[in-house]
Enzyme design. Structure first.
Site, PDB file in Angstrom:
ATOM      1  N   GLU A 441     -90.424  58.443  47.230  1.00 27.66           N
ATOM      2  CA  GLU A 441     -90.693  57.840  48.550  1.00 27.66           C
ATOM      3  C   GLU A 441     -92.135  57.993  49.037  1.00 27.66           C
ATOM      4  OE1 GLU A 441     -87.725  59.196  51.318  1.00 27.66           O
ATOM      5  OE2 GLU A 441     -86.077  58.557  50.035  1.00 27.66           O
ATOM      6  N   ASN A 493     -89.602  57.194  42.248  1.00 32.76           N
ATOM      7  CA  ASN A 493     -88.316  56.819  42.854  1.00 32.76           C
ATOM      8  C   ASN A 493     -88.529  56.422  44.314  1.00 32.76           C
ATOM      9  OD1 ASN A 493     -85.386  56.853  42.418  1.00 32.76           O
ATOM     10  ND2 ASN A 493     -85.311  58.522  43.914  1.00 32.76           N
ATOM     11  N   HIS A 529     -79.694  52.289  48.098  1.00 32.01           N
ATOM     12  CA  HIS A 529     -78.788  52.564  49.225  1.00 32.01           C
ATOM     13  C   HIS A 529     -78.661  51.243  49.976  1.00 32.01           C
ATOM     14  CE1 HIS A 529     -78.933  56.864  48.574  1.00 32.01           C
ATOM     15  NE2 HIS A 529     -80.248  56.843  48.579  1.00 32.01           N
ATOM     16  N   GLU A 560     -79.631  56.072  43.141  1.00 35.65           N
ATOM     17  CA  GLU A 560     -78.866  56.696  44.235  1.00 35.65           C
ATOM     18  C   GLU A 560     -77.881  55.694  44.833  1.00 35.65           C
ATOM     19  OE1 GLU A 560     -81.479  58.632  47.064  1.00 35.65           O
ATOM     20  OE2 GLU A 560     -82.765  59.395  45.473  1.00 35.65           O
ATOM     21  N   ASP A 562     -75.271  53.598  46.598  1.00 38.50           N
ATOM     22  CA  ASP A 562     -74.113  53.619  47.499  1.00 38.50           C
ATOM     23  C   ASP A 562     -74.131  52.320  48.290  1.00 38.50           C
ATOM     24  OD1 ASP A 562     -76.086  54.261  49.465  1.00 38.50           O
ATOM     25  OD2 ASP A 562     -75.534  56.379  49.460  1.00 38.50           O
TER      26      ASP A 562
HETATM   27  C1  XIL Z   1     -80.098  63.115  51.020  1.00 40.67           C
HETATM   28  C2  XIL Z   1     -78.839  63.911  50.751  1.00 40.67           C
HETATM   29  O1  XIL Z   1     -77.854  63.021  50.298  1.00 40.67           O
HETATM   30  C3  XIL Z   1     -78.391  64.620  52.004  1.00 40.67           C
HETATM   31  O2  XIL Z   1     -77.306  65.489  51.708  1.00 40.67           O
HETATM   32  C4  XIL Z   1     -79.542  65.409  52.593  1.00 40.67           C
HETATM   33  O3  XIL Z   1     -79.160  65.935  53.842  1.00 40.67           O
HETATM   34  C5  XIL Z   1     -80.753  64.544  52.779  1.00 40.67           C
HETATM   35  O4  XIL Z   1     -81.097  63.931  51.564  1.00 40.67           O
HETATM   36  N1  XIL Z   1     -83.284  59.523  49.344  1.00 40.67           N
HETATM   37  C6  XIL Z   1     -83.304  60.563  48.466  1.00 40.67           C
HETATM   38  C7  XIL Z   1     -82.284  61.622  48.534  1.00 40.67           C
HETATM   39  O5  XIL Z   1     -84.117  60.529  47.534  1.00 40.67           O
HETATM   40  O6  XIL Z   1     -82.809  62.862  48.170  1.00 40.67           O
HETATM   41  C8  XIL Z   1     -81.661  61.717  49.881  1.00 40.67           C
HETATM   42  O7  XIL Z   1     -80.566  62.615  49.805  1.00 40.67           O
HETATM   43  C9  XIL Z   1     -81.225  60.355  50.352  1.00 40.67           C
HETATM   44  C10 XIL Z   1     -82.379  59.429  50.454  1.00 40.67           C
END
Ligand code: XIL
Length: 662
Positions: A441, A493, A529, A560, A562
């Protein structure tokens, strides 16, 4: 979410602070209303919140009144005073930190927007600069949900108090007469009276939608025969629509039956699992001989869904792919994978790679003086013993709440600590992880401008960016990681890069630059996401394609994944599932979610050539494990492939079908 400038300049300051490592400095204000704003999406209408902050003026400034204002979204009239409410104010000087406190109760006329830090209109020193520190909003917990208000079909409590209290709804006579009866009732104001019956199959029916084939429903009602009717059996039958053959046994199945008299109310209860043939039609209330024509009362009819349709998970997921299928795991606290054997079984049956959801992030690794690897090592040992690979997440990530103290402010040792962190962590896990999200990020995102400093040529002005006065920290992390772990596949990422917008362009430019400079980057992770309805699949495909085309040796991960069923940003709350139970077992949004998971996996297979596939990882096992479970922009959500009862959801089949090419 975080601070935003309001026609002013806001910046983290380490010069003056009330507590901790830094404060927010608000300057460049041209008018009383200019300042800083803090948006929140989780305040609940009608609840009272305690709001406080410590304020100080910079040295030399003349004392002035600073105030905190609660602001809800503009409505259509011109009277703006209704949208702004003063929460608290105090005269603040340059000599000492001053506490401003007050309470705020969102009125819900329009949604709450933000808390604003400003001065009074016409104040002598209206444009003064100020520091803000220790801003706290407390009350009904963030994430506490607003009550369900929208008129949307609910999958629980499908018949509300038998649907006879406010007129007879959903009921129909079946060769009989039905009417609400206010004299004889089990509870409430009325019951349903069924009379004029000429045969045992005649009675009353109750129609419902949606009723899902294969799901389990609990069905109950209180019944009683009319005065002077013979004792006999009253039954509830579940009925599917007639199919084309002459046999009726598929369409009718008994749900409950009991011996009933004209004296006492009796409860009928049972379970119903609608078959997969034709769609559900109705529940039927009927009798057996010798009460074939007897009239009867029904009250408090209730239908609730208690289990989702059983989904056969077959040979799982990973067995259908020739690239890794991964899952993020919690490894500390209550949700730890080590506390749940059923979750461990799901992981072993479906995945061949894992990633630590949190415990390998910066704040868990290096305090500035000591390293702690034990939890991560335990997780890796467990995964490796089970034959799974481990992907490391993440060597460098700016998010303040998962940064160690040394990295949360621009202190003098920063660059030394940064190098020590990357070197030591990469070296420790060399041979234990197959890859790393080396930098996470680093690109600017307008919806997540946590520093409030805006974009710097597409980069986020994170603490790293500020210390290094540019993006060179990215190159450095990749170079150091490669030196300490030559075999790990090194990824950049990020999120929202699948939307094919400005951030995707920034990603393309950044990766091209890294490759041109021979920085050892091996791949790009798309966090993915996403929402059921955003971004479009065309944009997801186009974004993947842009990165695939940068180099035939670049690996691409969906890192990641979802899929949220609610879109809290579309301005249409009638689309939203607002009750915790709405989609636990079934809601129409889950069917859309299945299609969405499927099209994303299909896009990956279509667009990323086999040699470039680094794998697909989902961000958690079951819905309650998800970071969106209780707070997706103030709404609950159900974004993963297994439900609260650890049953596979339609989304699971979506992924499996895509992997199998069906
Ligand atoms: C999130 C986790 O899922 C949570 O449990 C935590 O509180 C915060 O981080 N991008 C990422 C992840 O790269 O590391 C993040 O994970 C979600 C967004």
């Amino acid at each position: 979410m975080g601070w935003a400038a309001r026609n002013a300049t806001i910046a983290r300051s380490v010069d003056d602070k009330h507590a901790g490592e830094g404060s927010l400095f608000v300057s460049g204000r041209g008018a009383f209303w200019n300042g800083a704003a803090y948006p929140l999406t989780t305040l609940v209408t009608g609840k009272t919140y305690q709001v406080s902050a410590w304020i100080k003026l910079p040295s030399g400034a003349t004392s002035e009144v600073i105030k905190i204002t609660g602001k809800r979204a503009d409505d259509t009239d011109n009277a703006t005073y209704l949208e702004y409410n003063t929460v608290g104010s105090a005269t603040v000087s340059a000599d000492a930190w001053t506490l401003i406190e007050g309470t705020y109760t969102p009125d819900g006329v329009t949604p709450f927007e933000n808390f604003i830090f400003e001065t009074n209109q016409g104040a002598p020193n209206e444009t003064v600069s100020f520091y803000v520190d220790d801003f706290v909003v407390s009350g009904e917990a963030a994430g506490e949900l607003a009550p369900f208000t929208c008129p949307k079909p609910n999958t629980t409590g499908l018949a509300v108090n038998g649907d006879v209290e406010t007129g007879v709804t959903n009921w129909a006579g079946r060769g009989a007469t039905i009417a609400a009866n206010t004299e004889v009732k089990y509870a409430g104001d009325a019951s349903l009276y069924v009379s004029g019956r000429m045969a045992s199959w005649q009675g009353a029916t109750f129609s419902l939608s949606p009723i899902v084939a294969g799901a389990t429903y609990s069905v109950s009602a209180w019944v009683k025969f009319g005065a002077e009717q013979p004792t006999g059996t009253i039954k509830i039958t579940g009925k599917l629509q007639d199919d084309s053959d002459a046999n009726t046994y598929n369409e009718y199945s008994q749900v409950a039956s009991a011996t009933v008299t004209s004296g006492e109310w009796v409860k009928l209860e049972g379970q119903y699992v609608p078959g997969n043939g034709t769609p559900f039609e109705s529940f039927i209330f009927e009798t057996d001989d010798p009460s074939a024509t007897a009239s009867f009362y029904v009250d408090n009819f209730s239908v609730t869904i208690t289990a989702a349709p059983t989904i056969d998970t077959g040979n799982g997921l990973a067995a259908n792919a020739d690239f890794p299928i991964g899952v993020a795991l919690a490894a500390d606290g209550n949700a730890s994978i080590f506390t749940s054997v059923p979750r461990q079984n799901i992981v072993k049956a479906n995945f061949d790679e894992i990633v630590a959801e949190n415990i390998m992030k910066m704040s868990y690794m290096y305090t500035g003086s000591a390293f702690s690897f034990t939890n991560a090592d335990n997780l890796i040992t467990w995964a490796t013993d089970a034959g799974m690979k481990v992907h490391g997440h993440a060597l460098v990530w700016h998010a303040a709440y998962q940064l160690p103290t040394w990295a949360n402010s621009t202190n003098t040792n920063f660059k030394q600590d940064y190098a020590t962190h990357v070197d030591t962590v990469a070296e420790h896990f060399a041979g234990k992880v197959v890859g790393w999200d080396v930098v996470n990020e680093a690109l600017f995102d307008a919806a997540d401008d946590s520093s409030g400093l805006g974009s710097a040529n597409g980069y986020r002005q994170s603490v790293f960016y500020q210390v290094y006065e540019g993006p060179s920290f990215i190159d450095e992390a990749f170079i150091r990681a490669r030196a300490k772990d030559p075999n790990a596949v090194l990824y950049y990422n990020d999120f929202n890069t699948e939307a094919n917008g400005d951030k995707t362009t920034a990603l393309v430019n950044m990766v091209r630059g890294l490759l041109d400079r021979n920085v050892p980057i091996d791949g790009v992770g798309f966090q993915m996401h996403v929402l059921n309805d955003y971004p479009s699949i065309a944009n997801i495909r186009a974004s993947l394609e842009k990165i695939v085309n940068l180099s035939p040796t670049l690996k691409i991960r969906i890192s990641e994944l979802d899929v949220r069923v609610n879109n809290p940003y579309d301005g249409n709350s009638n689309n939203d599932y607002k009750n915790r139970d709405d989609c636990v077992f079934y809601c129409p949004g889950l069917a859309t979610q299945k299609a969405r998971y499927k099209e994303i996996v299909q896009a990956y297979l279509d667009i990323v050539p086999p040699a470039q596939r680094g794998g697909i990882t989902v961000w958690g096992i079951a819905d309650p494990d998800s970071w969106f479970y209780s707070n997706n922009g103030g709404l609950p959500d159900w974004p993963l492939m297994f439900n609260d009862s650890l049953q596979a959801k339609p989304a699971f089949l979506g992924v499996q079908e895509a992997l199998k090419g069906i």
